[in-house]
Design an enzyme around this catalytic site. Structure first.
Site, PDB file in Angstrom:
ATOM      1  CG  ASP A   1      -2.105   0.902   1.079  1.00  0.00           C
ATOM      2  OD1 ASP A   1      -2.291   1.465  -0.021  1.00  0.00           O
ATOM      3  OD2 ASP A   1      -2.856   1.073   2.058  1.00  0.00           O
TER       4      ASP A   1
ATOM      5  CG  HIS B   1       0.453   1.352  -9.440  1.00  0.00           C
ATOM      6  ND1 HIS B   1       0.146   1.146  -8.116  1.00  0.00           N
ATOM      7  CD2 HIS B   1      -0.627   1.979  -9.975  1.00  0.00           C
ATOM      8  CE1 HIS B   1      -1.065   1.629  -7.861  1.00  0.00           C
ATOM      9  NE2 HIS B   1      -1.547   2.142  -8.979  1.00  0.00           N
TER      10      HIS B   1
ATOM     11  CG  LEU C   1      10.216 -17.506  -1.869  1.00  0.00           C
ATOM     12  CD1 LEU C   1      11.074 -16.540  -1.048  1.00  0.00           C
ATOM     13  CD2 LEU C   1       9.452 -16.700  -2.907  1.00  0.00           C
TER      14      LEU C   1
HETATM   15  C1  FPP Z   1      -1.935  -0.004  -3.487  1.00  0.00           C
HETATM   16  O1  FPP Z   1      -1.444   1.319  -3.438  1.00  0.00           O
HETATM   17  C2  FPP Z   1      -1.282  -0.754  -4.561  1.00  0.00           C
HETATM   18  C3  FPP Z   1      -1.946  -1.343  -5.599  1.00  0.00           C
HETATM   19  C4  FPP Z   1      -3.399  -1.272  -5.776  1.00  0.00           C
HETATM   20  C5  FPP Z   1      -1.227  -2.059  -6.654  1.00  0.00           C
HETATM   21  C6  FPP Z   1       0.045  -2.700  -6.229  1.00  0.00           C
HETATM   22  C7  FPP Z   1       0.823  -3.022  -7.436  1.00  0.00           C
HETATM   23  C8  FPP Z   1       2.167  -3.019  -7.521  1.00  0.00           C
HETATM   24  C9  FPP Z   1       3.101  -2.793  -6.400  1.00  0.00           C
HETATM   25  C10 FPP Z   1       2.798  -3.284  -8.818  1.00  0.00           C
HETATM   26  C11 FPP Z   1       2.891  -4.727  -9.115  1.00  0.00           C
HETATM   27  C12 FPP Z   1       1.595  -5.225  -9.538  1.00  0.00           C
HETATM   28  C13 FPP Z   1       1.274  -5.562 -10.767  1.00  0.00           C
HETATM   29  C14 FPP Z   1      -0.156  -5.785 -11.099  1.00  0.00           C
HETATM   30  C15 FPP Z   1       2.300  -5.648 -11.817  1.00  0.00           C
HETATM   31  P1  FPP Z   1      -2.454   2.519  -3.716  1.00  0.00           P
HETATM   32  O2  FPP Z   1      -2.443   2.807  -5.174  1.00  0.00           O
HETATM   33  O3  FPP Z   1      -3.805   2.199  -3.155  1.00  0.00           O
HETATM   34  O4  FPP Z   1      -1.764   3.658  -2.898  1.00  0.00           O
HETATM   35  P2  FPP Z   1      -2.476   4.864  -2.129  1.00  0.00           P
HETATM   36  O5  FPP Z   1      -3.278   4.249  -1.014  1.00  0.00           O
HETATM   37  O6  FPP Z   1      -1.312   5.667  -1.624  1.00  0.00           O
HETATM   38  O7  FPP Z   1      -3.304   5.605  -3.151  1.00  0.00           O
END
Ligand code: FPP
Length: 241
Positions: A16, A33, A127
């Site tokens: 997150d 991301h 793993l």
């Molecule tokens: C949450 O942060 C994160 C996600 C919804 C996506 C997590 C994805 C990655 C780390 C990349 C790898 C994944 C793929 C599909 C290649 P948020 O966007 O909700 O952050 P915020 O709460 O600060 O807005």
């Protein structure tokens, strides 16, 4: 950091804070991301160093389809790119990839990328990296209940024979140990529909760091905190041994 005992067998991670990281750096959410890929690599390196056998990443939830189309498209693009670019390293490291979640909603291109990375890393033995994609726990349980109800209706399963083992075997995570430790970055303290059944006895750790800033040292710290926890599984005194 020296190895601390006991080591969790399975660590599950809610990555997150990508959006907030992007905002703080004046970047697009999609760049947040993309910046979340290196911390995944770091987590796998640290997990291997400690001897952790399973790491599950919550990469895309069933609820994430509700985000702006440009962000969803960027995540799908990132997923396909990473599958192609990361596979050789994962193979070298002996990492096996397993996908949980309902992949039927993904495009043909994404589905074939997922099939390919599972097949190409199937021999990995050090793993297992589990990617939760179009995953939510309630949806996983709904799909499991549908399957079990179908078996019962067909006369192949007696309803009273449905025990916890039977339910666990019908979940996407069948055959995997339950997570011992769930890490959620960015200071939020929620499960957000992640591994609700499987995390029944997990320990939780909520560091303030945003996911793109998560490092091997952060993972080491999480394991050190875990090692100090007293896991009782509902038992007391002598019955725990
Ligand atoms: C949450 O942060 C994160 C996600 C919804 C996506 C997590 C994805 C990655 C780390 C990349 C790898 C994944 C793929 C599909 C290649 P948020 O966007 O909700 O952050 P915020 O709460 O600060 O807005």
């Amino acid at each position: 950091m020296s190895i601390v005992e006991p080591i969790p067998q399975h660590v599950a991670v809610i990555m997150d804070g990508n959006g907030r990281w992007a905002e703080r750096h004046g970047r697009e959410r999609a760049e947040g991301h993309a910046a979340g890929i290196e911390p995944m690599r770091a987590t796998l390196r640290a997990a291997q160093r400690h001897g952790v056998k399973y790491v599950t990443f919550y990469a895309f939830s069933t609820e994430n389809w509700g985000r702006p189309a440009a962000e969803v498209d960027a995540l799908m693009e990132l997923l396909c790119c990473c599958v192609a670019s990361e596979t050789p390293d994962l193979q070298r490291q002996g990492v096996r990839v397993r996908i949980i979640g309902d992949r039927s909603r993904f495009s043909e291109k994404v589905r074939s990328s997922l099939d390919r990375i599972e097949a190409d890393t199937a021999a990995g033995e050090t793993l297992t990296m589990v990617l939760a994609l179009n995953y939510s726990s309630r949806d996983e349980l709904r799909r499991a209940v549908c399957r079990l109800a179908g078996e019962a209706a067909a006369g192949r399963l007696a309803p009273e024979a449905i025990d916890e083992r039977c339910i666990a075997a019908a979940l996407d995570t069948h055959g995997m140990p339950d997570p011992d430790l769930v890490i959620r970055t960015s200071g939020e303290q929620r499960l957000s529909n992640f591994l609700l059944w499987q995390a029944a006895y997990a320990e939780f750790y909520f560091p303030e760091v945003l996911w793109p800033d998560f490092t091997e040292e952060e993972f080491d710290r999480a394991l050190a905190v875990y090692a100090r926890r007293d896991r009782r599984f509902g038992l007391v005194g002598e019955t725990r041994r």
